[in-house]
Every structure is written in C-alpha cells, then in structure tokens.
Write a protein that holds these residues in place. Structure first.
Motif, PDB file in Angstrom:
ATOM      1  N   SER A 137       0.824  -1.197   0.000  1.00 53.85           N
ATOM      2  CA  SER A 137       0.000   0.000   0.000  1.00 53.85           C
ATOM      3  C   SER A 137       0.861   1.251   0.000  1.00 53.85           C
ATOM      4  N   ASP A 138       0.354   2.327  -0.612  1.00 63.58           N
ATOM      5  CA  ASP A 138       1.057   3.609  -0.548  1.00 63.58           C
ATOM      6  C   ASP A 138       1.107   4.139   0.876  1.00 63.58           C
ATOM      7  N   ALA A 139       0.202   3.646   1.739  1.00 63.87           N
ATOM      8  CA  ALA A 139       0.160   4.106   3.120  1.00 63.87           C
ATOM      9  C   ALA A 139       1.340   3.574   3.932  1.00 63.87           C
ATOM     10  N   LEU A 140       1.926   2.463   3.517  1.00 66.01           N
ATOM     11  CA  LEU A 140       3.069   1.881   4.218  1.00 66.01           C
ATOM     12  C   LEU A 140       4.248   1.788   3.270  1.00 66.01           C
ATOM     13  N   ARG A 141       5.331   2.456   3.626  1.00 68.28           N
ATOM     14  CA  ARG A 141       6.569   2.406   2.845  1.00 68.28           C
ATOM     15  C   ARG A 141       7.687   1.986   3.789  1.00 68.28           C
ATOM     16  N   THR A 142       8.617   1.187   3.286  1.00 66.16           N
ATOM     17  CA  THR A 142       9.676   0.669   4.151  1.00 66.16           C
ATOM     18  C   THR A 142      10.982   0.548   3.400  1.00 66.16           C
ATOM     19  N   THR A 143      12.084   0.603   4.143  1.00 65.51           N
ATOM     20  CA  THR A 143      13.413   0.408   3.596  1.00 65.51           C
ATOM     21  C   THR A 143      14.300  -0.157   4.698  1.00 65.51           C
ATOM     22  N   VAL A 144      15.426  -0.714   4.310  1.00 59.94           N
ATOM     23  CA  VAL A 144      16.393  -1.238   5.277  1.00 59.94           C
ATOM     24  C   VAL A 144      17.718  -0.506   5.089  1.00 59.94           C
ATOM     25  N   LEU A 145      18.237   0.025   6.188  1.00 59.93           N
ATOM     26  CA  LEU A 145      19.562   0.638   6.201  1.00 59.93           C
ATOM     27  C   LEU A 145      20.575  -0.418   6.609  1.00 59.93           C
ATOM     28  N   ASN A 146      21.721  -0.428   5.961  1.00 58.62           N
ATOM     29  CA  ASN A 146      22.840  -1.275   6.373  1.00 58.62           C
ATOM     30  C   ASN A 146      23.856  -0.372   7.046  1.00 58.62           C
ATOM     31  N   ILE A 147      24.098  -0.619   8.326  1.00 56.05           N
ATOM     32  CA  ILE A 147      24.959   0.227   9.142  1.00 56.05           C
ATOM     33  C   ILE A 147      26.147  -0.608   9.625  1.00 56.05           C
ATOM     34  N   THR A 148      27.343  -0.080   9.471  1.00 54.41           N
ATOM     35  CA  THR A 148      28.544  -0.717  10.016  1.00 54.41           C
ATOM     36  C   THR A 148      28.940   0.048  11.271  1.00 54.41           C
ATOM     37  N   THR A 149      28.906  -0.637  12.412  1.00 51.42           N
ATOM     38  CA  THR A 149      29.178   0.022  13.685  1.00 51.42           C
ATOM     39  C   THR A 149      30.627  -0.152  14.136  1.00 51.42           C
ATOM     40  N   GLY A 150      31.357  -1.065  13.541  1.00 54.69           N
ATOM     41  CA  GLY A 150      32.766  -1.235  13.886  1.00 54.69           C
ATOM     42  C   GLY A 150      32.982  -2.178  15.056  1.00 54.69           C
ATOM     43  N   SER A 151      34.147  -2.077  15.661  1.00 57.13           N
ATOM     44  CA  SER A 151      34.531  -3.025  16.705  1.00 57.13           C
ATOM     45  C   SER A 151      34.498  -2.403  18.100  1.00 57.13           C
ATOM     46  N   ASN A 205      27.491  -4.628  21.018  1.00 57.37           N
ATOM     47  CA  ASN A 205      28.022  -5.921  20.587  1.00 57.37           C
ATOM     48  C   ASN A 205      29.213  -5.725  19.647  1.00 57.37           C
ATOM     49  N   VAL A 206      30.411  -5.884  20.180  1.00 55.49           N
ATOM     50  CA  VAL A 206      31.616  -5.684  19.372  1.00 55.49           C
ATOM     51  C   VAL A 206      31.901  -6.862  18.448  1.00 55.49           C
ATOM     52  N   ASP A 207      31.128  -7.946  18.586  1.00 54.94           N
ATOM     53  CA  ASP A 207      31.327  -9.129  17.741  1.00 54.94           C
ATOM     54  C   ASP A 207      30.611  -9.036  16.398  1.00 54.94           C
ATOM     55  N   ASN A 208      29.666  -8.106  16.251  1.00 49.71           N
ATOM     56  CA  ASN A 208      28.878  -8.010  15.020  1.00 49.71           C
ATOM     57  C   ASN A 208      28.839  -6.558  14.547  1.00 49.71           C
ATOM     58  N   PRO A 209      29.717  -6.171  13.631  1.00 49.87           N
ATOM     59  CA  PRO A 209      29.761  -4.776  13.179  1.00 49.87           C
ATOM     60  C   PRO A 209      28.737  -4.430  12.097  1.00 49.87           C
ATOM     61  N   ASP A 210      28.026  -5.413  11.577  1.00 44.56           N
ATOM     62  CA  ASP A 210      27.092  -5.172  10.480  1.00 44.56           C
ATOM     63  C   ASP A 210      25.664  -5.248  10.988  1.00 44.56           C
ATOM     64  N   ARG A 211      24.959  -4.127  10.905  1.00 47.54           N
ATOM     65  CA  ARG A 211      23.606  -4.035  11.434  1.00 47.54           C
ATOM     66  C   ARG A 211      22.628  -3.604  10.363  1.00 47.54           C
ATOM     67  N   LYS A 212      21.398  -4.052  10.513  1.00 47.73           N
ATOM     68  CA  LYS A 212      20.304  -3.621   9.657  1.00 47.73           C
ATOM     69  C   LYS A 212      19.333  -2.832  10.520  1.00 47.73           C
TER      70      LYS A 212
END
Length: 140
Positions: free
Chosen positions: A2-16, A126-133
């Motif tokens: 629906s045009d009423a709901l729009r979504t996207t996913v950001l890929n964020i690198t948080t580092g160590s 969490n320093v073990d996982n630098p890749d976040r959505k």
C-alpha cells in the motif's frame, strides 16, 4: 504494498567498539522520499538481539554517557549465563530489555517531529557483530 506503508532497510557498520550511531539524517532522507508531505508514524526497528534504538541528544556527551551508564548497568564480565562470543557478550543480549529494538515517532507534514535536541540513534554494544540492519517504515 500500500502507498500508506513504505519501508526500507539501512545497512549500518558500527565497527569493533560500542557505539551510538545517529540515524536522524537517514530517517529524514527516507521521509523526504516516501512521506510526500503526509502526517503519519515512522517506526525504526533493529532486527538484532543485541542492539537497540534510543531517542536522545548526541554530540554534547549524552551518547557517551549512555554507553557509560550501560557499562555500569551491564558490565562486560563473566557473570552472564549467555556465554558465547567475546567476554561479557551475554550483557549484549540483555541490552534490548533496557534500550528497546524499536521506536515509533510522529511525522507531521512529511517531517520527523523531534524535539530540538533529540536524535534517533542505533545503540550497539556488541563488538562481535559490526554489520547491522535498521528497518525504517512510514505509515501515513
């Protein structure tokens, strides 16, 4: 969708290192693309068991104060029953009970309605996982 709901996913690198990452500009950019001047709600969701979303002031030390407070509340030591990963990683799995993995925020006229000093932030200890959505969803 629906045009009423729009979504996207950001890929964020948080580092160590433990981080507070400001997502406010990403949220504003998303709303510029999809809200079309409408009122509605922006939901920010982190689909991870070891990260959260906070609305707080950044740049004046509050982000570092938050990490210090979390370190005091959730020390990275061997007290945790959840024991895989780096030492003290079990605390990262408790984090979302204190800093929830979501926030729902008002959107007025297509713009995020935050207070003067408020920012939308990803909190990641969490320093073990630098890749976040981070999923951004606009309902309006």
């Amino acid at each position: 969708m629906s045009d009423a709901l729009r979504t996207t996913v950001l890929n964020i690198t948080t580092g160590s290192a433990e981080t507070v990452t400001d997502l406010t500009r990403d949220c504003a950019d998303f709303l510029t693309r999809v809200a079309d001047g409408r009122d509605g709600l922006l939901n920010v969701f982190v689909p991870h068991a070891t990260a959260g979303v906070a609305v707080l002031e950044t740049g004046a030390g509050s982000d570092h104060d938050l990490l210090a407070a979390l370190h005091d509340l959730l020390p990275a030591d061997d007290r945790w029953r959840h024991r895989h990963g780096s030492p003290g990683h079990g605390r990262d799995h408790v984090l979302p009970a204190i800093v929830p993995p979501h926030a729902t925020l008002p959107v007025l006229g297509g713009s995020l309605e935050l207070g003067t000093w408020q920012s939308v932030c990803l909190v990641d200890t969490n320093v073990d996982n630098p890749d976040r959505k981070v999923r951004l969803s606009f309902l309006g």
